[in-house]
Design a protein around this motif. Structure first.
Motif, PDB file in Angstrom:
ATOM      1  N   LYS B 368       0.839  -1.209   0.000  1.00  0.00           N
ATOM      2  CA  LYS B 368       0.000   0.000   0.000  1.00  0.00           C
ATOM      3  C   LYS B 368       0.865   1.248   0.000  1.00  0.00           C
ATOM      4  O   LYS B 368       0.541   2.255  -0.632  1.00  0.00           O
ATOM      5  N   MET B 369       1.979   1.206   0.731  1.00  0.00           N
ATOM      6  CA  MET B 369       2.878   2.369   0.749  1.00  0.00           C
ATOM      7  C   MET B 369       3.428   2.651  -0.642  1.00  0.00           C
ATOM      8  O   MET B 369       3.637   3.799  -1.030  1.00  0.00           O
ATOM      9  N   ILE B 370       3.652   1.571  -1.414  1.00  0.00           N
ATOM     10  CA  ILE B 370       4.165   1.750  -2.784  1.00  0.00           C
ATOM     11  C   ILE B 370       3.089   2.397  -3.647  1.00  0.00           C
ATOM     12  O   ILE B 370       3.359   3.314  -4.427  1.00  0.00           O
ATOM     13  N   ILE B 371       1.849   1.900  -3.503  1.00  0.00           N
ATOM     14  CA  ILE B 371       0.754   2.482  -4.294  1.00  0.00           C
ATOM     15  C   ILE B 371       0.625   3.963  -3.971  1.00  0.00           C
ATOM     16  O   ILE B 371       0.488   4.795  -4.878  1.00  0.00           O
ATOM     17  N   ASP B 372       0.741   4.311  -2.704  1.00  0.00           N
ATOM     18  CA  ASP B 372       0.653   5.730  -2.322  1.00  0.00           C
ATOM     19  C   ASP B 372       1.804   6.527  -2.918  1.00  0.00           C
ATOM     20  O   ASP B 372       1.611   7.634  -3.432  1.00  0.00           O
ATOM     21  N   ALA B 373       3.001   5.933  -2.849  1.00  0.00           N
ATOM     22  CA  ALA B 373       4.174   6.664  -3.344  1.00  0.00           C
ATOM     23  C   ALA B 373       4.089   6.905  -4.842  1.00  0.00           C
ATOM     24  O   ALA B 373       4.630   7.873  -5.360  1.00  0.00           O
ATOM     25  N   LYS B 374       3.396   6.013  -5.543  1.00  0.00           N
ATOM     26  CA  LYS B 374       3.306   6.165  -6.992  1.00  0.00           C
ATOM     27  C   LYS B 374       2.350   7.265  -7.392  1.00  0.00           C
ATOM     28  O   LYS B 374       2.367   7.727  -8.533  1.00  0.00           O
ATOM     29  N   LYS B 375       1.426   7.676  -6.473  1.00  0.00           N
ATOM     30  CA  LYS B 375       0.397   8.657  -6.827  1.00  0.00           C
ATOM     31  C   LYS B 375       1.013  10.030  -7.057  1.00  0.00           C
ATOM     32  O   LYS B 375       1.972  10.388  -6.415  1.00  0.00           O
TER      33      LYS B 375
END
Lengths: 267, 375, 256
Positions: B368-375
């Protein structure tokens, strides 16, 4: 950089065939045409980079053309030997090996010049085999032949002929054992410049390595022979070789520190 | 090791002695290949080869005849001839004719190879240091293809597998009976995409798209292996190509599976993962995608590829660490892994890097942290 | 010419090491070229043997891939620029004046200079092996961007090394052209020259034409690496660059 090697071989073969060089004028013209063509063929190293079709065709034709003057040279050398009176001292052996092995390198060069086939050869060991055949038994054997040929003139001593012949045969065998199998592994699909390879290439690589060590260590024979000849040996005559012709054989052996302070007259 | 070397040497010597019987399976010649183009190239190759052989037989024949007959020890007396205009013109003219005879078929094959129009399937191939990326244009399918041969095999710690250095995780799948166009480019340095059996070799040049094509006939389904053919850095010898030809129907099924797999991956990234799960996954991802440059023990390599073990970023700067893995570092060999790895894999590998080789931060990076970082 | 006027007595060479450092005698310089190239042949040969030893069996046994790439690159550079070319120049130095009946090369001091540049050029190239980044590892055809953006920092030494050997080659080639054109003995017309002289005459023109192209390419590399230019990064220029490299380093050196 192969051209001076052509020159050296063109000096040596007439000397040991005791017969003038066949087709002197055509040799000069062939050399000039090779030089001219070499300016317009550079892209034959980049058939696979995505040149437009027209450019690809142009460079293919130009590269193929180089085979003609190169062929003329080989035919001239062979005709010089034909009905000569040959002896086979070490410089001649290296020159003969040059003619044969360089021609093999020329053949693989001709194959590489055919652009569609080059898509399969490019950047494989076939190319490695090709340019090593051109540069090692080509350029390098030319140089070594020249060194043996002029060594008595430089040092005033004949080198040891049996040691020279031993050096030749070791080098000749080593070169072929090293580089000939590379044609096969290249065609079978081994790219160049890789530190490790798939298992089907293993046997020929092992052979090539054995050949490379034979060739490498046989150059130490050459080193020993050079030092020995500089330090002493049978006194060389001014003429050195029975069939030699040219100004360099008119001066004493070893060549004095200053030569031709008075220019000679050439008839 | 030396024993094995000795064994190999003996087998080589033996092989030479038993030639040509032993030579048969050694692969002496170019593969004929499976496409029309590759077979024309093979024929062209054999044609030139035999022409060269015959020229060689004639020229060396004359030469060795003189060497044996016209030697001084046999009392040969040198004649004096040294030119012959007719002869010299003849051996200029004859090679010219032979060359023209070679150039004609070569030209027609080349024109055929350059005709990339009317393709049925378009695949964009991107070279990376040191892996290939395949995108099926218009199909929403794309993936990376990594070497699966392990370091243990390469460094002789275990037996080498059958397809040593010629095996990858994701095969590039193409349908038979269709004209497939390859659009070849690169992300960093010059590579070259080469599969001998279909006679396609094209340089992959950054900022430039090269085209090539192949049509594998029906009935030739199978696996064909190739390699990178242009020096592209340290691991140049370790980025093979595996091409899998399947029937057109199987190809459609495969495409659907790929799309379904992608949806499943995205859903999985929303789930929860434990530290242990991430560490196991991360170790595998690291070995596949990172160890080539950063070393199997995170020790780095030379002055270009920094060590990860004990690095300030891996110990203290989590945001920076996530950013560099996702976006890469422009102007360096560190590439963007955003498209190359799934969100789960990125999370796992960062977790692994922050806890392996004495980097014991104890931190867990979740998908989830990766998905957030990609935004 | 000094050598012509000094011929009242056939005096020998000076004594000691300074004979070789200061010599303008074509025979001395020719011998130095030949010994230099022989040393380079053995150096490049050792590198080739390292490469072949690694390739003896599949798998990595002796060296690592990064060192392997350095070995192949250095082997190519040293053999072509350090062994083959200087050996030919050495033979030319010895034999061209003797074959055309000249007392020495036309520009003897430049001759000394063009030889003595070489040990420094190759010293610089070989020195990179001992730097932390290692020697050049991008192949002797140095295609960008592997040889620029992705290259080890030692590439700068490589560039200066190539510049220096380029200067040496051009000076050697000019010397040979001038000697052949001006110092032939009376009666030695062009079409009477031995073929070795002819082939060198033509090669010398090729070298003069092509060495500047090669120097231009490595200068572009230098600018790209250190001064933020982008000669070799735009797509068109990559092609042009490859052509330059090819015409420069490959074709003329092999001439085939």
């Amino acid at each position: 950089m192969i051209l001076p090697a052509f020159g050296i071989v063109s000096q040596i073969i007439p000397t040991f065939a005791r017969k003038p060089l066949f087709g002197y004028a055509s040799m000069v013209y062939a050399t000039s045409s090779i030089a001219f063509l070499s300016f317009i063929v550079w892209a034959h190293h980049m058939f696979t980079v995505g040149l437009p079709l027209q450019a690809e065709l142009f460079f293919m034709y130009a590269t193929m053309l180089i085979a003609i003057p190169t062929g003329v040279k080989v035919f001239n050398w062979v005709s010089t030997m034909f009905r000569g009176s040959m002896t086979f001292e070490t410089p001649m052996l290296f020159a003969l090996a040059f003619v044969v092995l360089f021609t093999i390198g020329g053949f693989s060069g001709l194959m590489l010049s055919i652009a569609p086939a080059d898509f399969q050869y490019h950047d494989t060991y076939f190319v490695v085999a090709h340019f090593h055949y051109v540069l090692v038994p080509g350029a390098l054997f030319g140089i070594i032949a020249g060194v043996y040929y002029w060594l008595p003139k430089w040092t005033g001593h004949y080198y040891n002929e049996s040691l020279g012949k031993f050096h030749f045969w070791m080098s000749f065998i080593g070169v072929n054992v090293t580089f000939f199998p590379m044609h096969f592994i290249g065609l079978a699909g081994m790219p160049r410049r890789i530190p490790d390879y798939a298992l089907q290439f293993a046997d020929f690589n092992a052979i090539a390595t054995v050949g490379a060590f034979v060739f490498g260590f046989s150059q130490l024979i050459f080193l020993y022979l050079l030092i020995k000849t500089i330090r002493g040996g049978e006194k060389a005559t001014d003429q050195v070789w029975e069939g030699a012709e040219g100004l360099e054989w008119t001066i004493p052996s070893p060549a004095p520190y200053h030569t031709f302070a008075e220019p000679p007259h050439v008839k | 090791m030396f024993f094995r070397a000795w064994q190999r040497l003996s087998s080589v010597v033996l092989g030479l002695a038993l030639a040509p019987a032993a030579m048969a399976d050694w692969g002496l010649n170019m593969p004929q290949g499976i496409t029309e183009v590759s077979q024309s190239i093979f024929e062209l190759h054999m044609l030139i080869f035999w022409i060269c052989v015959w020229i060689g037989v004639v020229v060396f024949g004359v030469m060795f005849y003189s060497i044996f007959k016209h030697r001084k020890s046999k009392g040969a007396v040198a004649s004096k001839f040294h030119e012959s205009l007719g002869l010299e013109l003849l051996w200029t003219a004859v090679p010219t004719v032979i060359l023209i005879a070679m150039a004609v078929p070569a030209t027609s094959v080349l024109i055929q190879m350059y005709d990339t129009t009317n393709s049925d399937v378009d695949i964009k191939i991107t070279g990376h240091q040191w892996k290939w990326q395949y995108d099926y244009l218009g199909e929403d399918v794309g993936f990376f293809s990594n070497l699966t041969t392990t370091d243990d095999e390469i460094y002789n710690r275990t037996e080498k597998g059958e397809n040593y250095l010629e095996e990858v995780d994701n095969h590039v799948v193409v349908p038979t009976g269709k004209k497939v166009r390859f659009l070849i480019t690169s992300n960093d340095v010059i590579h070259a995409w080469w599969v001998p059996e279909i006679a396609v070799k094209k340089d992959a040049i950054p900022g430039y798209i090269n085209e090539s094509w192949a049509m594998i006939p029906e009935g030739q389904e199978g696996i064909y292996r190739g390699k990178c053919a242009e020096l592209c850095g340290v691991q140049h010898g370790f980025m093979p190509i595996v091409l899998e030809a399947v029937t057109a129907d199987e190809y459609q099924v495969w495409l659907d599976d790929q799309r379904a797999g992608k949806v499943a991956e995205a859903a999985a990234a929303q789930g929860d993962f434990s530290y242990d799960e991430l560490m196991v996954e991360g170790a595998a991802v690291y070995a596949r995608s990172c160890a080539g440059c950063h070393g199997t023990e995170g020790q780095g390599m030379g002055s270009i590829f920094p060590a990860l073990a004990g690095s300030p970023m891996a110990l203290n700067d989590m945001a920076g660490h996530i950013d560099i893995v996702i976006n890469g570092k422009p102007g360096s060999a560190m590439q963007s892994f955003s498209a190359q790895l799934t969100d789960v894999e990125i999370a796992a590998v960062i977790t692994f890097e922050r806890n392996a080789w004495g980097n014991d931060t104890g931190e867990t990076v979740t998908p989830k942290m990766i998905i957030d970082a990609k935004k | 010419m000094t050598t012509a006027t000094a011929s009242h007595d056939d005096h020998g060479p000076a004594k000691g090491i300074m004979r070789w450092v200061l010599t303008t005698n074509h025979k001395d310089i020719g011998s130095m070229y030949l010994w230099f190239s022989f040393i380079m042949l053995l150096t490049g040969g050792v590198m080739a043997l390292i490469v072949r030893a690694e390739l003896f069996q599949p798998g990595m046994q002796l060296i690592r891939p990064e060192f392997y790439n350095q070995m192949t690159t250095m082997h190519g550079l040293i053999m072509v620029f350090g062994a083959i070319m200087p050996a030919f120049v050495g033979l030319a130095n010895w034999m061209v004046p003797l074959m055309i009946g000249a007392p020495d090369m036309a520009l003897p001091r430049m001759n000394n200079w063009s030889f003595w540049i070489l040990p420094f050029a190759f010293g610089m190239l070989l020195f990179t092996l001992f730097t932390e980044a290692g020697a050049p590892n991008f192949g002797w055809t140095f295609y960008a961007p592997l040889s620029t953006t992705y290259a080890p920092s030692s590439v700068t030494y490589f560039i200066f090394g190539v510049h220096m050997m380029g200067i040496s080659s051009i000076m050697g080639a000019i010397n040979i052209i001038v000697t052949i054109l001006n110092l032939r003995a009376p009666g030695m017309t062009l079409m009477k020259m031995p073929l070795f002289v002819w082939t060198w005459f033509i090669t010398a023109y090729l070298l003069v034409a092509v060495m500047p192209v090669l120097a231009g390419v490595v200068t572009m590399m230098l600018m790209d690496i250190h001064f933020g230019t982008a000669f070799l990064t735009r797509q068109v220029v990559v092609i042009l660059y490859c052509s330059n490299t090819c015409s420069g380093s490959l074709v003329t050196l092999k001439c085939i």
